[in-house]
Design an enzyme around this catalytic site. Structure first.
Site, PDB file in Angstrom:
ATOM      1  N   THR A 185      -4.718  -2.115  50.387  1.00  0.00           N
ATOM      2  CA  THR A 185      -3.597  -1.895  49.468  1.00  0.00           C
ATOM      3  C   THR A 185      -4.111  -2.264  48.079  1.00  0.00           C
ATOM      4  OG1 THR A 185      -2.710  -4.131  49.426  1.00  0.00           O
ATOM      5  CG2 THR A 185      -2.101  -2.754  51.297  1.00  0.00           C
ATOM      6  N   CYS A 186      -3.226  -2.195  47.065  1.00  0.00           N
ATOM      7  CA  CYS A 186      -3.734  -2.521  45.731  1.00  0.00           C
ATOM      8  C   CYS A 186      -4.044  -4.007  45.589  1.00  0.00           C
ATOM      9  CB  CYS A 186      -2.788  -2.030  44.652  1.00  0.00           C
ATOM     10  SG  CYS A 186      -1.080  -2.425  44.961  1.00  0.00           S
TER      11      CYS A 186
END
Lengths: 273, 444
Positions: B70-71
């Site tokens: 994910t970020c």
């Protein structure tokens, strides 16, 4: 002191504790058990009321003790019924202690025998008393929601988002529930006053004797009439309606108790002790 | 041949060279361990994640695998008989495919093994390890990462069970603690406030004053919260307003029409670049009468402000500016932290329970459980039969009991041999799990 009252008071107290638990912990199970405890208390209370009624052959509201006990019973009944209609769980947090308080007060006020001036077996009078008490119970709940509204409005306007902000429902729900309570309460109050006048006409031959009880009843009625008028005609809602509901209830309490203690008039036996 | 000959005794066979069970491990970086530029370098796109999964799965040391990217985090979750070796391989693979020298991310990398890895995954899924603790997206991200892993056959018995546990723990934490029920974004906080004012948002009309990006975000949030009433967009440049209105099925109005629209609008979101107040107190007083005192909620996300804050003093009108909303959010973040203590306790419990299951995956306890179950059945049946056979002597009964025991031993002999050593490169945990399932040995 009548020890048979204790189980009822105990159940109401447990119900109040359940609602307090619900307020702090926000678990549905507390809400439910509190409701069931209050319901059980109310059923037991109803049984005791029935026994009293049969024994006295008249509505047991002949002194302050009986009146408080009766008021607690009506308030519990009205709360339990209206709870179904309105999705206002938080109301129990305030209504349950109020019911407990009334019942507990009845316990501590001595149950002295009083010679009756009015005929409490008269159907008109029974109807008058019951309907007035139902109206007053609704208006008491309206006062509760009014207070809750003011708290919540203060939270939102003042941008404080702590304990009560999270636990109280939306302003809209509080406002509309308050309106419902006032509408029902006012209707009952009106009918109750009319039956009172009819009783006065039948018994004493005059509608209006101008004594303080009657005058203060009229003032109470006018306050709620003003509240409803504003609501219906110009849609006034929210803060003003909440404040009027609280003032109306305060005046009503005075009419109920204050007038009897401080001023003269009929209805005195209600609160004698 | 390492079987104990013909004797069906309980003496274990000489242990195979591999340990009984593959170990669970996780290696990764997150927002705490690595700065954003490094996370950007290592993050996988969906396709890259899938490729990585397949590539690492092909490495014989790794039994089961799953990749979360994910970020805020990149993590590889796997089981292996020799985690050290697997980790070395994963590192070199990442360094190679991402063309980042290993020393650049070596420091930022964390690894957890065994119970610690389980706990880490549970905390991630429950959003306790998130940058904004309690944010709800992470659970969905872990779920989709898991789906990818399942699609590519990356997971097996252990990771499947572990992920399902992680999801149920996350769900439990969400419902039993207050970790997720407070707004921590501006638009969410605004929606939550609107709910406290209006109750339900259905059929509430929304007026956007200024068609900026923030306004758009807020509308999206309101739509998701089922605010289905009409939408009006007032913008200085009319055409921009029309664009936004079209996108959300709304109606563009001119700036001059704002006063008129306030009669029917309930929620006003303002975000213009105007230097002065766009809506003033004197404008609102008559409006309140016209709208029969129905509540008005102003959300002012413009700097400098668009809405006269004095409007907040009018009954049934509520004004929140960007700072007010920011304060709400900060307060909420504080309370989330205190809720996390409860959440950690729930996770502790779940880790212990998962650990018990993991231990039971071993051949020895499974065989023990299986034998226990069979003996119980045989004993019960024998007792039932003997009940109607009073003529049997003590000796006969003993003989029957011995026969029962012998049957069980012989019946268990082959399964036991198989479970202890299903063969090279076969996933033993799979068979043990299957056995436990077939014979219903789970006690949960």
């Amino acid at each position: 002191m009548n020890l048979t009252l204790l189980p009822v008071i105990g159940l109401y107290l447990a119900g109040s504790a359940g609602y307090a638990g619900f307020l702090f912990l926000q678990r549905e199970v507390y809400n439910r058990s509190a409701y069931l405890l209050l319901l059980t208390g109310f059923l037991l209370h109803t049984l005791l009321m029935g026994v009293d009624y049969v024994r006295a052959g008249a509505l047991p509201v002949q002194n302050l003790h009986e009146t408080l006990w009766f008021a607690g019973w009506i308030l519990a009944g009205v709360f339990l019924v209206l709870w179904w209609r309105l999705q206002l769980k938080i109301l129990g947090v305030f209504a349950a202690p109020l019911i407990t308080l009334l019942a507990a007060a009845a316990f501590f006020v001595p149950d002295t025998a009083v010679s009756l001036e009015s005929d409490l077996a008269s159907l008109w009078l029974v109807f008058h008393v019951v309907i007035i008490f139902i109206g007053e119970a609704c208006l008491a709940l309206a006062c509760c929601t009014g207070i809750l509204y003011l708290i919540q409005e203060r939270n939102i306007k003042g941008k404080k988002h702590r304990f009560f902000f999270r636990r109280l429902p939306s302003l809209e729900l509080l406002d509309s529930s308050g309106y419902t309570f006032v509408a029902i309460g006012f209707t009952a109050l009106t009918i109750g006053l009319i039956t009172g006048f009819i009783y006065a006409e039948v018994e004493w031959g005059r509608f209006w004797s101008g004594n303080p009880k009657e005058i203060w009843s009229a003032i109470t009625w006018l306050i709620y009439a003003a509240l409803l008028h504003e609501r219906i005609v110009s849609g006034r809602r929210g803060r003003r309606a909440a404040i009027l509901a609280i003032i109306g209830f305060a005046v009503m309490l005075f009419t109920f108790l204050g007038v009897n203690f401080l001023l003269e008039g009929h209805h005195n036996e209600f609160t004698r002790w | 041949m390492n079987s104990p000959g013909g004797s069906p005794s309980a003496t274990p066979p000489p242990a195979a060279s591999t340990p009984e069970l593959p170990e669970i491990a996780v290696v990764g970086i997150n927002h705490n361990s690595a700065p954003v530029d490094l996370r950007e370098c290592l993050a996988f796109s969906d396709q890259e994640g899938r490729d990585t999964l397949l590539a690492l799965k092909a490495y014989p040391e790794i039994r089961e695998i799953m990749v979360i990217s994910t970020c805020n985090r990149v993590e590889v979750l796997f089981t292996a008989y020799d985690p050290e070796k697997a980790i070395r391989f994963i590192k070199s693979y990442i360094a190679e495919t991402k063309s980042v020298p290993e020393f650049r991310f070596e420091e930022a990398l964390y690894t957890y093994r065994g119970d610690e890895a389980v706990r880490h995954l549970f905390r991630v899924a429950a959003s306790l390890d998130s940058m904004v603790m309690g944010e709800p997206q992470i659970l969905g991200q872990v779920k989709s990462a898991y789906k990818t892993a399942v699609d590519t056959k990356g997971t097996g018995v252990i990771l499947n069970r572990m992920l399902h546990k992680a999801f149920s723990v996350a769900k439990r934490i969400r419902s039993e603690t207050g970790i997720g029920d407070r707004a921590v974004s501006i638009s969410y906080a605004a929606v939550e406030l609107a709910r406290k004012i209006f109750g339900q948002l259905e059929n509430k009309a929304v007026l956007l004053v200024g068609a900026g990006e923030m306004a758009e975000l807020a509308v999206e949030h309101l739509n998701r919260s089922r605010a289905t009433g009409p939408l009006y967009v007032a913008n200085r440049t009319f055409s921009v307003g029309v664009d936004l209105a079209n996108r959300f099925d709304g109606k563009a109005i001119s700036f001059e029409e704002i006063g008129e629209t306030l009669k029917s609008a309930d929620i006003i979101i303002s975000s213009t670049g105007a230097a002065d107040y766009v809506i003033t107190k004197s404008q609102i007083r008559p409006v309140m009468r016209q709208r029969r005192h129905r509540p008005l909620f102003f959300i002012d996300i413009a700097v400098p402000r668009d809405i006269d804050p004095a409007i907040n003093r009018i009954d049934n009108a509520y004004v929140y500016d960007i700072d007010d909303l920011q304060d709400v959010i900060e307060e909420n973040i504080e309370s989330r932290k205190s809720e996390s203590i409860k959440a950690e306790r729930i996770i502790d419990e779940a880790v212990v329970r998962f650990g018990q299951w993991y231990e039971s995956l071993d051949a020895v306890p499974t065989i023990k459980d299986l034998r226990g179950k069979l003996s119980a059945i045989a004993d019960a049946e024998l007792k039932k039969t003997l009940h109607s056979m009073d003529h049997l002597s003590q000796e006969d009964v003993k003989a029957l009991e011995r026969m029962n025991e012998a049957i069980i031993k012989k019946m268990l002999h082959d399964p036991m041999r198989f479970l202890k050593n299903p063969g090279l490169h076969r996933d033993k945990s799979l068979y043990i799990d299957l056995t436990r399932k077939i014979f219903n040995l789970e006690e949960e």
